[in-house]
Design a protein around this motif. Structure first.
Motif, PDB file in Angstrom:
ATOM      1  N   PHE A 156      39.138  35.248  50.705  1.00  0.00           N
ATOM      2  CA  PHE A 156      39.837  36.099  51.662  1.00  0.00           C
ATOM      3  C   PHE A 156      41.189  36.457  51.049  1.00  0.00           C
ATOM      4  N   SER A 157      41.470  37.733  50.883  1.00  0.00           N
ATOM      5  CA  SER A 157      42.734  38.124  50.256  1.00  0.00           C
ATOM      6  C   SER A 157      43.411  39.253  51.021  1.00  0.00           C
ATOM      7  N   SER A 203      50.136  34.091  46.262  1.00  0.00           N
ATOM      8  CA  SER A 203      50.264  35.291  45.423  1.00  0.00           C
ATOM      9  C   SER A 203      48.962  35.530  44.680  1.00  0.00           C
ATOM     10  N   GLY A 204      48.761  36.786  44.281  1.00  0.00           N
ATOM     11  CA  GLY A 204      47.581  37.118  43.505  1.00  0.00           C
ATOM     12  C   GLY A 204      47.574  36.412  42.165  1.00  0.00           C
ATOM     13  N   GLU A 245      44.302  44.749  42.780  1.00  0.00           N
ATOM     14  CA  GLU A 245      44.452  44.387  41.366  1.00  0.00           C
ATOM     15  C   GLU A 245      44.050  42.938  41.123  1.00  0.00           C
ATOM     16  N   THR A 246      44.357  42.087  42.092  1.00  0.00           N
ATOM     17  CA  THR A 246      43.935  40.684  41.990  1.00  0.00           C
ATOM     18  C   THR A 246      42.419  40.593  41.910  1.00  0.00           C
ATOM     19  N   ALA A 247      41.741  41.339  42.769  1.00  0.00           N
ATOM     20  CA  ALA A 247      40.281  41.320  42.783  1.00  0.00           C
ATOM     21  C   ALA A 247      39.697  41.864  41.481  1.00  0.00           C
ATOM     22  N   LYS A 248      40.327  42.876  40.915  1.00  0.00           N
ATOM     23  CA  LYS A 248      39.853  43.418  39.636  1.00  0.00           C
ATOM     24  C   LYS A 248      39.907  42.348  38.547  1.00  0.00           C
ATOM     25  N   ASN A 249      40.980  41.575  38.543  1.00  0.00           N
ATOM     26  CA  ASN A 249      41.105  40.485  37.574  1.00  0.00           C
ATOM     27  C   ASN A 249      40.069  39.398  37.823  1.00  0.00           C
ATOM     28  N   ILE A 250      39.824  39.094  39.082  1.00  0.00           N
ATOM     29  CA  ILE A 250      38.831  38.070  39.426  1.00  0.00           C
ATOM     30  C   ILE A 250      37.452  38.497  38.967  1.00  0.00           C
ATOM     31  N   GLU A 277      48.757  33.416  41.445  1.00  0.00           N
ATOM     32  CA  GLU A 277      48.319  32.028  41.621  1.00  0.00           C
ATOM     33  C   GLU A 277      46.795  31.950  41.739  1.00  0.00           C
ATOM     34  N   LEU A 278      46.224  32.874  42.490  1.00  0.00           N
ATOM     35  CA  LEU A 278      44.780  32.884  42.681  1.00  0.00           C
ATOM     36  C   LEU A 278      44.058  33.131  41.355  1.00  0.00           C
ATOM     37  N   ILE A 279      44.530  34.110  40.595  1.00  0.00           N
ATOM     38  CA  ILE A 279      43.903  34.428  39.304  1.00  0.00           C
ATOM     39  C   ILE A 279      43.987  33.240  38.346  1.00  0.00           C
ATOM     40  N   ASN A 280      45.135  32.577  38.312  1.00  0.00           N
ATOM     41  CA  ASN A 280      45.313  31.430  37.408  1.00  0.00           C
ATOM     42  C   ASN A 280      44.370  30.276  37.746  1.00  0.00           C
ATOM     43  N   SER A 281      43.952  30.205  39.000  1.00  0.00           N
ATOM     44  CA  SER A 281      43.079  29.101  39.415  1.00  0.00           C
ATOM     45  C   SER A 281      41.608  29.347  39.085  1.00  0.00           C
ATOM     46  N   ILE A 282      41.271  30.601  38.775  1.00  0.00           N
ATOM     47  CA  ILE A 282      39.871  30.966  38.556  1.00  0.00           C
ATOM     48  C   ILE A 282      39.257  30.190  37.388  1.00  0.00           C
ATOM     49  N   ASN A 283      40.072  29.841  36.402  1.00  0.00           N
ATOM     50  CA  ASN A 283      39.559  29.093  35.253  1.00  0.00           C
ATOM     51  C   ASN A 283      39.100  27.691  35.629  1.00  0.00           C
ATOM     52  N   ASN A 284      39.626  27.185  36.760  1.00  0.00           N
ATOM     53  CA  ASN A 284      39.317  25.808  37.163  1.00  0.00           C
ATOM     54  C   ASN A 284      38.319  25.714  38.312  1.00  0.00           C
TER      55      ASN A 284
END
Length: 233
Positions: A56-57, A39-40, A68-73, A42-49
């Motif tokens: 690839f999304s 899910s987007g 929207e996931t990419a905007k957050n990233i 999960e990916l966003i939450n991992s960016i901090n680590n």
């Protein structure tokens, strides 16, 4: 270590993409790790680590879609190469805002994934020494592509001509061409050359390390386009 994130809410698609990427990266002899997300969020939450080199999304996902996931990233990470995978070409125009590097339309082929991955690696200038892995009777060998002048074939047998000697192995030149970096250019049915070593070009031949190799008539124009690009680097 190269870090790649893949995100898709279909597990089968995640597995397929991971397998294709793994095979391609193994052939290059790269040290890498692939992180999987369904899910987007999960990916966003991992960016901090983690800081991912390539992402690839999928675009069409439940809840938070790929755009929207990419905007957050992008709020936290401006440098990752983002590659969208989608079944709908209409989404392509939405990627400019997040500076998407490329788009891959489903259903895709392993060759297409490999081509886009190679382009992303070149964009990152990640690979300083590029390698191709071959299986010999004596065992596995890494061919340093930066030191390889050209490949030539005779039926199923391929000869890699390098600065340090020749290496014979069994392969098809067509398949080899699909797995090499873009600085290898086909000039003839039997020859695939490292354009960085080409010193001069005639109407039907070129010189590479003081050796003349033939250029077929049908490949001359496309080769000259690539050769001209080297002059602009």
């Amino acid at each position: 270590m190269l870090k790649i994130a893949i995100c898709d809410d279909e597990k089968s698609q995640l597995n397929l993409l991971k397998n294709i990427l793994s095979i391609h990266l193994d052939l290059k002899g790269l040290d890498y790790r692939i992180y999987e997300f369904e899910s987007g969020e999960e990916l966003i939450n991992s960016i901090n680590n983690e800081n991912y080199d390539i992402i690839f999304s999928d675009i069409e996902m439940k809840n938070l879609d790929g755009i929207e996931t990419a905007k957050n990233i992008r709020i936290h990470n401006k440098k990752s190469v983002i590659i969208f995978v989608t079944a709908y070409p209409d989404f392509v125009f939405q990627g400019y805002e997040v500076k998407a590097f490329n788009y891959i339309l489903k259903p895709y082929t392993s060759e297409k994934i490999g081509q886009v991955l190679d382009s992303a690696l070149e964009e990152l200038d990640y690979i300083k020494d590029k390698f191709y892995i071959v299986e010999l009777k004596s065992g596995t060998k890494k061919i340093n592509l930066n030191n390889t002048l050209y490949f030539t074939s005779d039926k199923r047998k391929v000869n890699a001509v390098t600065l340090t000697g020749n290496i014979d192995f069994y392969d098809k030149l067509d398949e080899l061409e699909n797995n090499l970096p873009s600085f290898f250019v086909r000039i003839h049915q039997r020859y695939l050359v490292n354009i960085n070593f080409v010193s001069s070009v005639e109407s039907n031949s070129l010189t590479i390390n003081d050796e003349n190799l033939p250029i077929s008539r049908g490949r001359y124009n496309s080769f000259m386009v690539e050769f001209a690009k080297t002059m602009l680097r």
